[in-house]
Each structure stands twice: as C-alpha cells, then as structure tokens.
Scaffold this motif. Structure first.
Motif, short mmCIF file in Angstrom:
data_model
loop_
_atom_site.label_atom_id
_atom_site.label_comp_id
_atom_site.label_asym_id
_atom_site.label_seq_id
_atom_site.Cartn_x
_atom_site.Cartn_y
_atom_site.Cartn_z
N GLN A 109 0.82 -1.21 0.00
CA GLN A 109 0.00 0.00 0.00
C GLN A 109 0.86 1.26 0.00
OE1 GLN A 109 -2.41 -1.07 3.47
NE2 GLN A 109 -4.21 -1.08 2.16
N ARG A 123 -10.81 -5.27 1.05
CA ARG A 123 -10.82 -4.05 0.24
C ARG A 123 -9.41 -3.67 -0.19
NH1 ARG A 123 -15.54 -3.67 2.68
NH2 ARG A 123 -15.08 -3.07 4.80
N ALA A 124 -8.48 -3.69 0.74
CA ALA A 124 -7.09 -3.35 0.42
C ALA A 124 -6.50 -4.35 -0.57
CB ALA A 124 -6.25 -3.30 1.70
N ARG A 125 -6.79 -5.62 -0.34
CA ARG A 125 -6.30 -6.69 -1.22
C ARG A 125 -6.84 -6.50 -2.63
NH1 ARG A 125 -8.55 -11.40 -2.95
NH2 ARG A 125 -7.14 -13.14 -3.35
N GLN A 126 -8.13 -6.21 -2.75
CA GLN A 126 -8.74 -6.04 -4.08
C GLN A 126 -8.13 -4.85 -4.82
OE1 GLN A 126 -10.79 -8.30 -5.32
NE2 GLN A 126 -10.89 -7.25 -7.28
N ARG A 127 -7.89 -3.76 -4.12
CA ARG A 127 -7.25 -2.60 -4.75
C ARG A 127 -5.86 -2.97 -5.27
NH1 ARG A 127 -9.74 0.15 -0.47
NH2 ARG A 127 -7.85 0.04 0.78
N LEU A 128 -5.12 -3.74 -4.48
CA LEU A 128 -3.79 -4.17 -4.92
C LEU A 128 -3.87 -5.07 -6.14
CD1 LEU A 128 -2.12 -4.77 -1.47
CD2 LEU A 128 -1.39 -3.12 -3.20
N GLU A 181 -6.18 -5.19 -8.40
CA GLU A 181 -6.57 -4.40 -9.57
C GLU A 181 -5.44 -3.51 -10.07
OE1 GLU A 181 -10.10 -2.43 -8.20
OE2 GLU A 181 -11.29 -4.27 -8.32
N SER A 182 -4.45 -3.24 -9.22
CA SER A 182 -3.35 -2.35 -9.61
C SER A 182 -2.21 -3.07 -10.31
CB SER A 182 -2.80 -1.63 -8.37
OG SER A 182 -2.02 -2.52 -7.58
N ARG A 190 -3.51 -9.74 -11.02
CA ARG A 190 -4.76 -10.09 -11.70
C ARG A 190 -4.63 -11.46 -12.36
NH1 ARG A 190 -4.86 -4.46 -13.51
NH2 ARG A 190 -4.24 -5.20 -15.56
N VAL A 195 -17.30 -7.83 -5.40
CA VAL A 195 -16.74 -6.54 -5.80
C VAL A 195 -17.65 -5.41 -5.33
CG1 VAL A 195 -16.18 -5.08 -7.79
CG2 VAL A 195 -15.36 -7.44 -7.69
N GLY A 250 -16.57 -2.63 -2.64
CA GLY A 250 -16.63 -1.24 -3.06
C GLY A 250 -17.54 -0.39 -2.20
#
Length: 185
Positions: free
Chosen positions: A21, A102-107, A109-110, A115, A159, A163
């Motif tokens: 992060q 949430r933090a994991r999903q953002r990572l 997606e980045s 992915r 998701v 979100g």
C-alpha cells in the motif's frame, strides 16, 4: 519485534500489505517484507512460494470449505442454487476480513501480475466446483457452465460488497442472482 514471536505468516501478510500500500506491489521485495515483519527471507519462503502468494494465502482452504459446503447442499437444490448456497456459506467467513479484502482487491486491480494470479485461482476453483457438480450427477458441460455462472454471481457481489463497504455479501449475492436470472429470461 523478536523473530520468535508467534504467527509468522500473519506478520508477513500484514507487513506485505502495508508495504504494498505504501510503495506499490512491484517495488517491494521479499527481503523488505521479511524485514518489516522482523523475520528472515528464509522464514518468508517457509510460508509463501513468492510475494504474490501473500495475498492469496488460504485459497486452497477456502476452496476446500466451499467444496465441503457443496457436498452438504441438499439434493433438492438445483446445481446453481447448490453452488450458490456453498458460496454463501463460505462468504460468512469473509465478512470479518472486510478491510483487508478491500485493500487486497485494490492491490490486485493495480497489478497485471496479481490479476493473472487471481484468474488462475478462480480457474482452479471453477474446475473444482465443476468436478464436484459432475460427481453429483450433473453432466460435465452443464457443471462447468454452472460453476462459471455461480462464480460470476459471487464475484460481482463480492466486488460490490468491497466497493460499497455496506450491506452483507449474502444479500448482494441474492440481488446479483436475480439480475442474472432476469438477464437470461
């Protein structure tokens, strides 16, 4: 932090998440994760094959739980409803990890690399669900389609849950299922 403190895996996951992060996934090394956790690189590799796996630890256990719930699903349920019931039961365990999820999903997606790993894990789960449905007497082609549809419902709801940070995952899954049923009518 002393190297002998308990929960090395949890400490490594927390350290990795913090570093990812702060600096982005690609710029963090295994050595930095281990150092932040107060552990060695060797300890890291005792728990994870690579730094991607820090975010996917527990996937096999999660899959096993879903398959167990599917095996327990009533024979009166349609194949889709049986898989969704199994996914719903397993989602009860996810609720406690909302902030981490949430933090994991953002990572994920980045990073293309993350992915791709997520897709591999999803493909593995899809195949396992299809095999389990086939063992329940569902023809293999239909079993694959059912597993894919159920995971599409779950993923869409997941998701949305991540979100929004509101509502419960089970209710969202029900709403998404209704949207799918409406779409195919």
């Amino acid at each position: 932090m002393a190297r002998w403190e308990p929960d090395a895996q949890g400490r490594l996951q927390l350290a990795a998440l913090e570093l990812f992060q702060e600096r982005g996934y690609a710029s963090v090394t295994v050595a930095e994760i281990a150092d932040r956790a107060g552990l060695t690189k060797r300890t890291f590799f005792n728990h994870f094959t690579d730094k991607r796996e820090v975010l996917f630890a527990g996937a096999k256990d999660y899959e096993a739980g879903i398959l167990k719930y599917l095996a327990e699903a009533g024979d009166d349920l349609s194949p889709l409803d049986a898989v969704l019931a199994a996914l719903t039961r397993s989602s009860e365990d996810l609720v406690q990890y909302g902030d981490f999820a949430r933090a994991r999903q953002r990572l994920i997606e980045s990073s293309i690399e993350l992915r791709e790993r997520d897709l591999v894990k999803t493909a593995s789960l899809t195949a396992a669900l299809a095999d389990a449905l086939n063992a329940r007497g569902v023809p293999l082609g239909r079993a694959r389609l059912t597993a894919q549809a159920a995971l599409a419902v779950f993923d869409t709801a997941y998701v949305a849950w991540i979100g929004e940070g509101t509502g419960d995952l089970e209710t969202l899954m029900g709403q998404v299922l209704e949207e799918l049923r409406e779409a195919v009518r």
